[in-house]
Design a protein around this motif. Structure first.
Motif, PDB file in Angstrom:
ATOM      1  N   ARG A  67     -11.788  -7.722  -9.821  1.00 28.60           N
ATOM      2  CA  ARG A  67     -12.288  -6.352  -9.852  1.00 28.60           C
ATOM      3  C   ARG A  67     -12.365  -5.821 -11.274  1.00 28.60           C
ATOM      4  O   ARG A  67     -13.386  -5.242 -11.684  1.00 28.60           O
ATOM      5  CB  ARG A  67     -11.376  -5.462  -9.004  1.00 28.60           C
ATOM      6  CG  ARG A  67     -11.848  -4.013  -8.892  1.00 28.60           C
ATOM      7  CD  ARG A  67     -10.763  -3.141  -8.273  1.00 28.60           C
ATOM      8  NE  ARG A  67     -10.337  -3.677  -6.989  1.00 28.60           N
ATOM      9  CZ  ARG A  67      -9.070  -3.693  -6.590  1.00 28.60           C
ATOM     10  NH1 ARG A  67      -8.110  -3.258  -7.381  1.00 28.60           N
ATOM     11  NH2 ARG A  67      -8.761  -4.158  -5.395  1.00 28.60           N
ATOM     12  N   VAL A 123     -10.104 -14.035  -1.519  1.00 21.64           N
ATOM     13  CA  VAL A 123      -9.236 -14.862  -0.692  1.00 21.64           C
ATOM     14  C   VAL A 123      -9.020 -16.201  -1.385  1.00 21.64           C
ATOM     15  O   VAL A 123      -9.976 -16.855  -1.809  1.00 21.64           O
ATOM     16  CB  VAL A 123      -9.843 -15.073   0.707  1.00 21.64           C
ATOM     17  CG1 VAL A 123      -8.949 -15.992   1.549  1.00 21.64           C
ATOM     18  CG2 VAL A 123     -10.044 -13.728   1.397  1.00 21.64           C
ATOM     19  N   ASP A 132       0.815  -1.212   0.000  1.00 19.33           N
ATOM     20  CA  ASP A 132       0.000   0.000   0.000  1.00 19.33           C
ATOM     21  C   ASP A 132       0.854   1.271   0.000  1.00 19.33           C
ATOM     22  O   ASP A 132       0.415   2.319   0.461  1.00 19.33           O
ATOM     23  CB  ASP A 132      -0.964   0.005   1.191  1.00 19.33           C
ATOM     24  CG  ASP A 132      -2.108   1.001   0.991  1.00 19.33           C
ATOM     25  OD1 ASP A 132      -2.443   1.278  -0.172  1.00 19.33           O
ATOM     26  OD2 ASP A 132      -2.632   1.511   1.999  1.00 19.33           O
ATOM     27  N   THR A 172       0.884  -9.328  -6.269  1.00 18.10           N
ATOM     28  CA  THR A 172       0.349  -9.465  -4.920  1.00 18.10           C
ATOM     29  C   THR A 172      -1.157  -9.224  -4.965  1.00 18.10           C
ATOM     30  O   THR A 172      -1.620  -8.214  -5.494  1.00 18.10           O
ATOM     31  CB  THR A 172       1.014  -8.452  -3.967  1.00 18.10           C
ATOM     32  OG1 THR A 172       2.425  -8.693  -3.961  1.00 18.10           O
ATOM     33  CG2 THR A 172       0.472  -8.604  -2.558  1.00 18.10           C
ATOM     34  N   ASN A 173      -1.931 -10.157  -4.435  1.00 27.67           N
ATOM     35  CA  ASN A 173      -3.404 -10.083  -4.466  1.00 27.67           C
ATOM     36  C   ASN A 173      -3.930 -10.005  -5.907  1.00 27.67           C
ATOM     37  O   ASN A 173      -4.923  -9.331  -6.180  1.00 27.67           O
ATOM     38  CB  ASN A 173      -3.917  -8.886  -3.665  1.00 27.67           C
ATOM     39  CG  ASN A 173      -3.492  -8.932  -2.211  1.00 27.67           C
ATOM     40  OD1 ASN A 173      -3.461  -9.996  -1.596  1.00 27.67           O
ATOM     41  ND2 ASN A 173      -3.149  -7.773  -1.658  1.00 27.67           N
ATOM     42  N   ASP A 184     -13.778  -6.105  -1.200  1.00 28.05           N
ATOM     43  CA  ASP A 184     -12.701  -5.864  -2.156  1.00 28.05           C
ATOM     44  C   ASP A 184     -11.492  -6.734  -1.841  1.00 28.05           C
ATOM     45  O   ASP A 184     -10.373  -6.247  -1.665  1.00 28.05           O
ATOM     46  CB  ASP A 184     -12.315  -4.390  -2.136  1.00 28.05           C
ATOM     47  CG  ASP A 184     -11.530  -4.000  -3.385  1.00 28.05           C
ATOM     48  OD1 ASP A 184     -11.674  -4.702  -4.412  1.00 28.05           O
ATOM     49  OD2 ASP A 184     -10.771  -3.022  -3.326  1.00 28.05           O
ATOM     50  N   SER A 185     -11.741  -8.025  -1.778  1.00 31.97           N
ATOM     51  CA  SER A 185     -10.672  -8.983  -1.519  1.00 31.97           C
ATOM     52  C   SER A 185     -11.145 -10.358  -1.948  1.00 31.97           C
ATOM     53  O   SER A 185     -12.216 -10.812  -1.522  1.00 31.97           O
ATOM     54  CB  SER A 185     -10.288  -8.996  -0.036  1.00 31.97           C
ATOM     55  OG  SER A 185      -9.313  -9.974   0.219  1.00 31.97           O
ATOM     56  N   THR A 242      -7.639 -10.643  -6.608  1.00 30.82           N
ATOM     57  CA  THR A 242      -8.528  -9.520  -6.309  1.00 30.82           C
ATOM     58  C   THR A 242      -8.519  -8.512  -7.451  1.00 30.82           C
ATOM     59  O   THR A 242      -9.573  -8.049  -7.905  1.00 30.82           O
ATOM     60  CB  THR A 242      -8.099  -8.827  -5.006  1.00 30.82           C
ATOM     61  OG1 THR A 242      -8.153  -9.768  -3.933  1.00 30.82           O
ATOM     62  CG2 THR A 242      -9.017  -7.651  -4.686  1.00 30.82           C
ATOM     63  N   TRP A 243      -7.319  -8.155  -7.902  1.00 22.78           N
ATOM     64  CA  TRP A 243      -7.224  -7.218  -9.020  1.00 22.78           C
ATOM     65  C   TRP A 243      -7.959  -7.752 -10.248  1.00 22.78           C
ATOM     66  O   TRP A 243      -8.700  -7.013 -10.915  1.00 22.78           O
ATOM     67  CB  TRP A 243      -5.753  -6.994  -9.377  1.00 22.78           C
ATOM     68  CG  TRP A 243      -4.984  -6.133  -8.435  1.00 22.78           C
ATOM     69  CD1 TRP A 243      -4.273  -6.538  -7.349  1.00 22.78           C
ATOM     70  CD2 TRP A 243      -4.839  -4.716  -8.496  1.00 22.78           C
ATOM     71  NE1 TRP A 243      -3.682  -5.462  -6.733  1.00 22.78           N
ATOM     72  CE2 TRP A 243      -4.002  -4.336  -7.414  1.00 22.78           C
ATOM     73  CE3 TRP A 243      -5.311  -3.731  -9.359  1.00 22.78           C
ATOM     74  CZ2 TRP A 243      -3.652  -3.005  -7.187  1.00 22.78           C
ATOM     75  CZ3 TRP A 243      -4.949  -2.403  -9.132  1.00 22.78           C
ATOM     76  CH2 TRP A 243      -4.137  -2.054  -8.056  1.00 22.78           C
TER      77      TRP A 243
END
Length: 574
Positions: free
Chosen positions: A205, A235, A72, A197-198, A232-233, A201-202
């Motif tokens: 979205r 998992v 972040d 990373t993640n 907004d995740s 999720t990206w």
């Protein structure tokens, strides 16, 4: 420094521990064959130190920005003044620069640090890439000032982030978002570049938000307007990605079925994801997943050929030609194309006519082995479907429509139905250019257009808007693809996301062969020097070259191996 040493020691200890656990005896056991996705690479980030110089602050910020995609940007913001921290949007655009040291120019009186950055590509906030031409430079400017504690900090900067190419390739992943053709039957992919990373999720979205504007009218999606992730995740646990959608994302039963397929096909292509569970307000989006989407058609392993002034087929081993009584090719025949059904071929005659023939509709069983053929009698019958000055080589789409255009300063692209009805599709963005190739994608939702604007080769992909029955209605504004492409002599789709452009050798020992990912990077390979045409089935390893002397070559390791001779033209479906 102590942190760096600790990290190195910890890594060494882990490596030694791993080596100590490797067995040196015992039976050989069969594994599961399943490999979990590797952990994302996280660059090292260190905050500013007391007494750091201006150059140390700015260079430290650039280094910390790379780590921000996993954290972040907390450390990177430490290099900014308090107001700048609130204003800076690091995700607005990522500038990827050619790896190497950046030299700053510090104007002490103006409190300004300027970098001249050699740009490789830009990535926007939705993961869309634009490649830069060789030699592209951009200026990156930072305003610096002392904070209340007397330490240098960055007080002014533009939104966005800067990443070295080597770092970008480790912290971003190419992700294929899956949409559907207008008839709902075929996958239409769109390539995005998203932080590793993640990444699930990206990807979820961006998929829910929909296709890019240049593609939006040619595809369908199962997510109604206003759709979003409820949380907004995404998992991922034990290979299962769990997606929670907002209630507005649940459309009709058909839309829900399509949305579930889109998420499943998109996410299971990511490292470490094997299954996808999609819920809306805690309820499964669909009770039973359906399979209505398929990939675009892959050309059969039989190609149409021109050989010895006759039409024929090549099955990868043997050459076959039409019977003697079918006749020879019309004078001036070139630019061969084959339909996906294999029942029709099209070619150009004299540069000003596009004709079709069904002489190969019966396949090999109706043909003669090339070695057994005698002299062709007369000229084969063909049907003219398009006439015009200096026409572009024809190409078929999966619906059976035939595509061409006038090459010089055209106002439209021409699509011809199986019944022979020609439909002009407005393409005034081609005004002033010379069109070289027009090739529909295998899903039918896009078309590759290669043209010349002055001395510059321009490769573009445009959406094809169709009715549900496959009739082309219009083509949209194009997306320019590829960088540093020179003069081309042929172009094809090699799969659903990549095109290949064959360049001119200009007397060199090899001819350039550019492979361009739509929405991605351009790589340059080498073809044989006298190659004049290319065709392919699926993937760049399937590319076939035809040389000026009639030699057909296929991939063989890093080179090309001759597999046939005497062939004037060769075309797989498309």
């Amino acid at each position: 420094m102590r942190l760096r040493i600790a990290a190195v020691c910890a890594g060494a200890a882990l490596a030694l521990g791993a080596c100590a656990s490797i067995p040196t005896s015992g039976p050989v056991n069969e594994g599961t064959g399943e490999v979990e996705g590797a952990e994302p690479f996280v660059p090292f980030a260190e905050g500013p130190q007391i007494g750091d110089s201006v150059n140390a602050i700015v260079s430290g910020f650039i280094q910390a920005t790379a780590a921000g995609f996993a954290s972040d940007f907390t450390v990177a913001r430490e290099y900014l003044t308090v107001p700048a921290r609130a204003d800076w949007d690091p995700l607005a655009e990522v500038t990827v620069y050619d790896s190497g040291a950046l030299t700053p120019d510090y104007d002490e009186d103006a409190g300004r640090v300027v970098y001249s950055v050699p740009v490789a590509a830009w990535i926007d906030d939705a993961g869309r890439m634009v490649e830069a031409q060789a030699g592209t430079q951009t200026q990156l400017e930072f305003q610096v000032s002392r904070d209340v504690g007397g330490e240098w900090r960055i007080s002014g900067l533009e939104d966005g982030s800067l990443l070295a190419e080597a770092t970008f390739n480790r912290v971003f992943l190419p992700v294929t978002l899956v949409f559907a053709s207008a008839d709902g039957s075929t996958v239409v992919p769109e390539l995005r570049w998203l932080p590793s990373t993640n990444v699930a999720t990206w990807a979820a979205r961006e998929l829910v938000e929909g296709p890019s504007p240049w593609l939006a009218n040619a595809v369908t999606t199962g997510f109604p307007a206003g759709s979003a992730l409820a949380v907004d995740s995404v998992v991922v646990t034990d290979g299962i990605a769990r997606v929670q959608l907002a209630s507005e994302s649940a459309g009709s039963p058909a839309e829900r079925a399509l949305a579930e397929q889109q998420l499943r096909l998109t996410l299971t292509a990511l490292p470490g994801v094997r299954e996808v569970e999609v819920t809306v307000a805690g309820v499964p989006l669909v009770s039973d997943p359906v399979e209505t989407l398929s990939r675009g058609p892959v050309p059969e392993g039989v190609a149409a050929v021109f050989i010895d002034d006759r039409l024929g087929l090549w099955d990868g081993e043997d050459l076959w030609v039409v019977r003697d009584g079918v006749g020879a090719l019309p004078a001036g025949a070139d630019a061969l194309a084959t339909s996906y059904t294999g029942t029709r071929v099209a070619f150009r005659v004299g540069g000003d006519r596009i004709v079709i023939s069904d002489a190969l509709a019966g396949g090999v069983d109706t043909l003669l082995a090339y070695d057994d053929a005698g002299r062709a009698r007369g000229t084969m019958e063909v049907a003219t479907v398009v006439e015009g000055p200096d026409l572009v080589a024809p190409a078929f789409d999966r619906y059976g429509w035939l595509w061409t255009a006038e090459s010089v300063d055209p106002e439209a692209v021409i699509a011809v139905s199986e019944d022979g009805d020609a439909m002009p599709l407005d393409a005034r963005w081609l005004a002033g250019r010379t069109v070289q190739q027009i090739v529909p994608s295998r899903d039918g939702a896009r078309v590759l257009v290669v043209s010349r604007s002055g001395a510059q080769t321009v490769a573009e992909v445009a959406e094809v808007v169709r009715s549900e029955t496959g009739e082309p209605l219009s083509i949209g504004e194009p997306l320019q693809i590829g960088a540093n492409i020179g003069t081309t002599v042929d172009a094809i789709w090699v799969d659903d996301l990549s095109v290949a452009l064959l360049g001119s050798s200009s007397g060199a020992e090899t001819a350039p062969l550019w492979i361009v990912a739509v929405g991605g990077r351009t790589t340059e390979d080498a073809a044989v020097s006298d190659a004049v045409a290319i065709s392919a089935r699926h993937g760049d390893r399937s590319i076939t070259l035809v040389s000026e002397d009639g030699t057909v070559r296929e991939r063989a390791g890093t080179g090309w191996s001759a597999v046939a001779s005497g062939v004037d033209e060769l075309a797989y479906a498309g």
